[in-house]
Write a protein that holds these residues in place. Structure first.
Motif, PDB file in Angstrom:
ATOM      1  N   ARG A 284       0.833  -1.207   0.000  1.00 45.93           N
ATOM      2  CA  ARG A 284       0.000   0.000   0.000  1.00 45.93           C
ATOM      3  C   ARG A 284       0.869   1.259   0.000  1.00 45.93           C
ATOM      4  NH1 ARG A 284      -5.165  -1.249   0.325  1.00 45.93           N
ATOM      5  NH2 ARG A 284      -5.874  -3.085   1.490  1.00 45.93           N
ATOM      6  N   GLU A 285       1.937   1.254   0.781  1.00 46.26           N
ATOM      7  CA  GLU A 285       2.822   2.411   0.820  1.00 46.26           C
ATOM      8  C   GLU A 285       3.454   2.652  -0.549  1.00 46.26           C
ATOM      9  OE1 GLU A 285       5.558   1.548   3.907  1.00 46.26           O
ATOM     10  OE2 GLU A 285       4.230   2.277   5.516  1.00 46.26           O
ATOM     11  N   ARG A 286       3.888   1.590  -1.202  1.00 41.92           N
ATOM     12  CA  ARG A 286       4.471   1.750  -2.536  1.00 41.92           C
ATOM     13  C   ARG A 286       3.424   2.265  -3.524  1.00 41.92           C
ATOM     14  NH1 ARG A 286       9.437  -0.391  -3.298  1.00 41.92           N
ATOM     15  NH2 ARG A 286      10.288  -1.762  -1.671  1.00 41.92           N
ATOM     16  N   ALA A 287       2.197   1.750  -3.425  1.00 44.76           N
ATOM     17  CA  ALA A 287       1.153   2.189  -4.357  1.00 44.76           C
ATOM     18  C   ALA A 287       0.870   3.682  -4.211  1.00 44.76           C
ATOM     19  CB  ALA A 287      -0.124   1.381  -4.118  1.00 44.76           C
ATOM     20  N   LEU A 288       0.864   4.184  -2.970  1.00 49.20           N
ATOM     21  CA  LEU A 288       0.585   5.598  -2.750  1.00 49.20           C
ATOM     22  C   LEU A 288       1.652   6.487  -3.369  1.00 49.20           C
ATOM     23  CD1 LEU A 288      -0.711   5.642   0.942  1.00 49.20           C
ATOM     24  CD2 LEU A 288      -2.034   5.910  -1.160  1.00 49.20           C
ATOM     25  N   LEU A 289       2.871   5.984  -3.480  1.00 49.20           N
ATOM     26  CA  LEU A 289       3.955   6.792  -4.029  1.00 49.20           C
ATOM     27  C   LEU A 289       3.695   7.193  -5.479  1.00 49.20           C
ATOM     28  CD1 LEU A 289       7.161   5.057  -2.627  1.00 49.20           C
ATOM     29  CD2 LEU A 289       6.091   7.166  -1.856  1.00 49.20           C
ATOM     30  N   ILE A 290       3.001   6.344  -6.233  1.00 49.59           N
ATOM     31  CA  ILE A 290       2.748   6.635  -7.650  1.00 49.59           C
ATOM     32  C   ILE A 290       1.276   6.966  -7.893  1.00 49.59           C
ATOM     33  CG2 ILE A 290       4.687   5.228  -8.432  1.00 49.59           C
ATOM     34  CD1 ILE A 290       2.692   3.011  -9.094  1.00 49.59           C
ATOM     35  N   GLY A 291       0.535   7.218  -6.815  1.00 51.05           N
ATOM     36  CA  GLY A 291      -0.870   7.568  -6.972  1.00 51.05           C
ATOM     37  C   GLY A 291      -1.758   6.406  -7.359  1.00 51.05           C
ATOM     38  N   ALA A 292      -1.311   5.178  -7.130  1.00 50.23           N
ATOM     39  CA  ALA A 292      -2.097   3.991  -7.472  1.00 50.23           C
ATOM     40  C   ALA A 292      -2.936   3.554  -6.279  1.00 50.23           C
ATOM     41  CB  ALA A 292      -1.178   2.855  -7.924  1.00 50.23           C
ATOM     42  N   SER A 293      -3.870   2.653  -6.529  1.00 48.72           N
ATOM     43  CA  SER A 293      -4.707   2.094  -5.466  1.00 48.72           C
ATOM     44  C   SER A 293      -4.509   0.582  -5.422  1.00 48.72           C
ATOM     45  CB  SER A 293      -6.186   2.416  -5.702  1.00 48.72           C
ATOM     46  OG  SER A 293      -6.648   1.824  -6.909  1.00 48.72           O
ATOM     47  N   LEU A 294      -4.526   0.028  -4.205  1.00 54.41           N
ATOM     48  CA  LEU A 294      -4.308  -1.399  -4.011  1.00 54.41           C
ATOM     49  C   LEU A 294      -5.539  -2.005  -3.354  1.00 54.41           C
ATOM     50  CD1 LEU A 294      -1.869  -3.584  -4.165  1.00 54.41           C
ATOM     51  CD2 LEU A 294      -1.871  -3.316  -1.691  1.00 54.41           C
ATOM     52  N   GLU A 295      -6.007  -3.115  -3.902  1.00 54.27           N
ATOM     53  CA  GLU A 295      -7.151  -3.831  -3.349  1.00 54.27           C
ATOM     54  C   GLU A 295      -6.737  -5.273  -3.054  1.00 54.27           C
ATOM     55  OE1 GLU A 295     -10.159  -3.620  -6.287  1.00 54.27           O
ATOM     56  OE2 GLU A 295     -10.106  -1.416  -6.453  1.00 54.27           O
ATOM     57  N   SER A 299     -10.265 -14.127  -4.015  1.00 53.85           N
ATOM     58  CA  SER A 299     -10.249 -14.441  -5.441  1.00 53.85           C
ATOM     59  C   SER A 299     -11.374 -15.428  -5.771  1.00 53.85           C
ATOM     60  CB  SER A 299      -8.905 -15.054  -5.834  1.00 53.85           C
ATOM     61  OG  SER A 299      -8.771 -16.348  -5.282  1.00 53.85           O
ATOM     62  N   PRO A 300     -11.768 -15.531  -7.054  1.00 52.36           N
ATOM     63  CA  PRO A 300     -12.794 -16.505  -7.440  1.00 52.36           C
ATOM     64  C   PRO A 300     -12.410 -17.939  -7.093  1.00 52.36           C
ATOM     65  CG  PRO A 300     -12.447 -14.911  -9.202  1.00 52.36           C
ATOM     66  CD  PRO A 300     -11.378 -14.664  -8.185  1.00 52.36           C
ATOM     67  N   ALA A 301     -11.103 -18.234  -7.022  1.00 53.98           N
ATOM     68  CA  ALA A 301     -10.654 -19.586  -6.693  1.00 53.98           C
ATOM     69  C   ALA A 301     -10.662 -19.846  -5.188  1.00 53.98           C
ATOM     70  CB  ALA A 301      -9.253 -19.826  -7.249  1.00 53.98           C
ATOM     71  N   GLY A 302     -11.041 -18.854  -4.399  1.00 56.52           N
ATOM     72  CA  GLY A 302     -11.115 -19.029  -2.956  1.00 56.52           C
ATOM     73  C   GLY A 302      -9.925 -18.505  -2.195  1.00 56.52           C
ATOM     74  N   GLY A 303      -8.870 -18.113  -2.903  1.00 56.76           N
ATOM     75  CA  GLY A 303      -7.682 -17.596  -2.242  1.00 56.76           C
ATOM     76  C   GLY A 303      -7.703 -16.086  -2.141  1.00 56.76           C
ATOM     77  N   THR A 304      -6.548 -15.478  -2.355  1.00 60.28           N
ATOM     78  CA  THR A 304      -6.400 -14.032  -2.239  1.00 60.28           C
ATOM     79  C   THR A 304      -6.128 -13.426  -3.602  1.00 60.28           C
ATOM     80  OG1 THR A 304      -5.487 -14.280  -0.016  1.00 60.28           O
ATOM     81  CG2 THR A 304      -5.108 -12.181  -1.104  1.00 60.28           C
ATOM     82  N   GLU A 305      -6.707 -12.272  -3.845  1.00 65.62           N
ATOM     83  CA  GLU A 305      -6.502 -11.555  -5.092  1.00 65.62           C
ATOM     84  C   GLU A 305      -5.998 -10.147  -4.777  1.00 65.62           C
ATOM     85  OE1 GLU A 305      -9.137  -9.883  -8.842  1.00 65.62           O
ATOM     86  OE2 GLU A 305      -9.533 -11.905  -8.049  1.00 65.62           O
ATOM     87  N   VAL A 306      -4.878  -9.792  -5.366  1.00 71.51           N
ATOM     88  CA  VAL A 306      -4.284  -8.465  -5.196  1.00 71.51           C
ATOM     89  C   VAL A 306      -4.438  -7.716  -6.520  1.00 71.51           C
ATOM     90  CG1 VAL A 306      -2.170  -7.167  -4.724  1.00 71.51           C
ATOM     91  CG2 VAL A 306      -2.635  -9.298  -3.485  1.00 71.51           C
ATOM     92  N   ARG A 307      -4.997  -6.516  -6.443  1.00 75.26           N
ATOM     93  CA  ARG A 307      -5.174  -5.682  -7.636  1.00 75.26           C
ATOM     94  C   ARG A 307      -4.489  -4.337  -7.411  1.00 75.26           C
ATOM     95  NH1 ARG A 307      -9.455  -6.636 -11.400  1.00 75.26           N
ATOM     96  NH2 ARG A 307     -10.445  -8.674 -11.065  1.00 75.26           N
ATOM     97  N   LEU A 308      -3.599  -4.000  -8.292  1.00 72.33           N
ATOM     98  CA  LEU A 308      -2.932  -2.698  -8.272  1.00 72.33           C
ATOM     99  C   LEU A 308      -3.387  -1.924  -9.495  1.00 72.33           C
ATOM    100  CD1 LEU A 308      -0.720  -0.823  -6.993  1.00 72.33           C
ATOM    101  CD2 LEU A 308       0.864  -1.842  -8.639  1.00 72.33           C
TER     102      LEU A 308
END
Length: 318
Positions: A284-295, A299-308
């Motif tokens: 999240r800290e890295r994403a804020l540096l470039i004005g991006a958002s992190l979610e 995930s649909p497979a039941g695990g974790t999904e990271v979206r930048l």
């Protein structure tokens, strides 16, 4: 006790005292108290209290919204600012709070940028020392072992060969660590090649199966943006290996209208509902540096999904 109840009870105390004075004091409508007059006064008092409570609730509603915003505020996950509504002092208080949050976010972004820049410099220094000093020392040891093994008797020769293989494996591991610390391929060949090399490295040392989709129409991005995308992808794959116990991971980097989307989804245990650790907060800290958002979601497979999501303004030509 909340501000609402304090003001309400003070007003209620004043009104009750005034009613008691009217009923029991010399300044009454009639003496002795007539039941109908007491009922009228009681109904009037109740109506005044209800009206007073309603007015206070409306007047203090902006403060309640401000309190909720303060309780849920997270500088790593920017949220819409409270609207500066209300009378005089309340609106000024909300505006002052919003200005304070703007200053805090700006200061945090500046300090985080300095810290991450220093971290990347330290990574490069350590990687260089591992490659140039430790790597060269182990290479020299391998050459010496090779010379000794040529003149050693057969039983000792087999043991020396085993030591050579162990040393060579250690050298390969040091080189792999150096590549993770300083992705030289990112600087030399670009983001897509660096991500492919990262996937090859992960699948070569684990049982994880990684499928990837890298768009061919990605816009030109500056070095900082590419490094943030690479580090987020690296952390997502690391979490899938170390914590999620996943067997499959999907990694995609695609151009979307107005943004570039990095997606890392695994089929592991899922950590979307768990408290965020240092790895996710670092992303999240890295994403804020470039004005991006992190979610971080399930995930649909039941695990974790990271979206930048990198805005198109940040994914522009260097």
């Amino acid at each position: 006790m909340s501000l609402f109840w304090r003001i309400f009870l003070l007003n209620a105390a004043v009104l009750v005292a005034a009613t008691m004075v009217l009923l029991l004091g010399p300044v009454t409508v009639s003496t002795p108290v007539v039941l109908t007059e007491a009922l009228v006064l009681a109904v009037g008092l109740a109506l005044m209290l209800v009206a007073n409570a309603a007015l206070l609730r409306v007047g203090l509603a902006p403060l309640h919204r401000l309190g909720r915003a303060m309780a849920t505020l997270d500088l790593l996950q920017p949220a819409p600012r409270p609207i500066a509504t209300g009378h005089a002092g309340i609106a000024d208080l909300i505006r002052a709070f919003n200005n304070m949050i703007d200053r805090l976010e700006a200061e945090r972004a500046t300090s985080t940028a300095r810290a991450l820049s220093a971290q990347e410099d330290e990574r490069r220094r350590v990687a260089r020392e591992l490659h140039d000093e430790v790597g060269q020392s182990l290479t020299a040891v391998l050459l010496q072992l090779e010379q000794v093994a040529r003149h050693a008797p057969a039983p000792l020769n087999a043991e020396l060969r085993q030591v050579q293989e162990t040393t060579r494996a250690g050298l390969d591991e040091i080189r792999r660590i150096a590549r993770r610390l300083r992705p030289g391929v990112l600087e030399e060949l670009g983001l897509a090649s660096a991500l492919k090399a990262l996937i090859t490295e992960v699948t070569g040392h684990t049982d994880l199966a990684v499928t990837h989709r890298l768009g061919n129409d990605l816009p030109a991005m500056d070095d900082e943006t590419e490094l943030v995308i690479y580090r987020v992808a690296q952390e997502g794959l690391t979490n899938a290996v170390r914590h999620a116990r996943a067997t499959r991971v999907e990694l995609s980097l695609q151009r979307r209208p107005g943004e570039v989307l990095l997606r890392v989804a695994d089929d592991g245990r899922g950590a979307a509902d768990a408290p965020e650790g240092a790895g996710i907060r670092g992303m999240r800290e890295r994403a804020l540096l470039i004005g991006a958002s992190l979610e971080v979601t399930r995930s649909p497979a039941g695990g974790t999904e990271v979206r930048l999501r990198v805005p198109a303004g940040e994914a522009s030509a260097a």
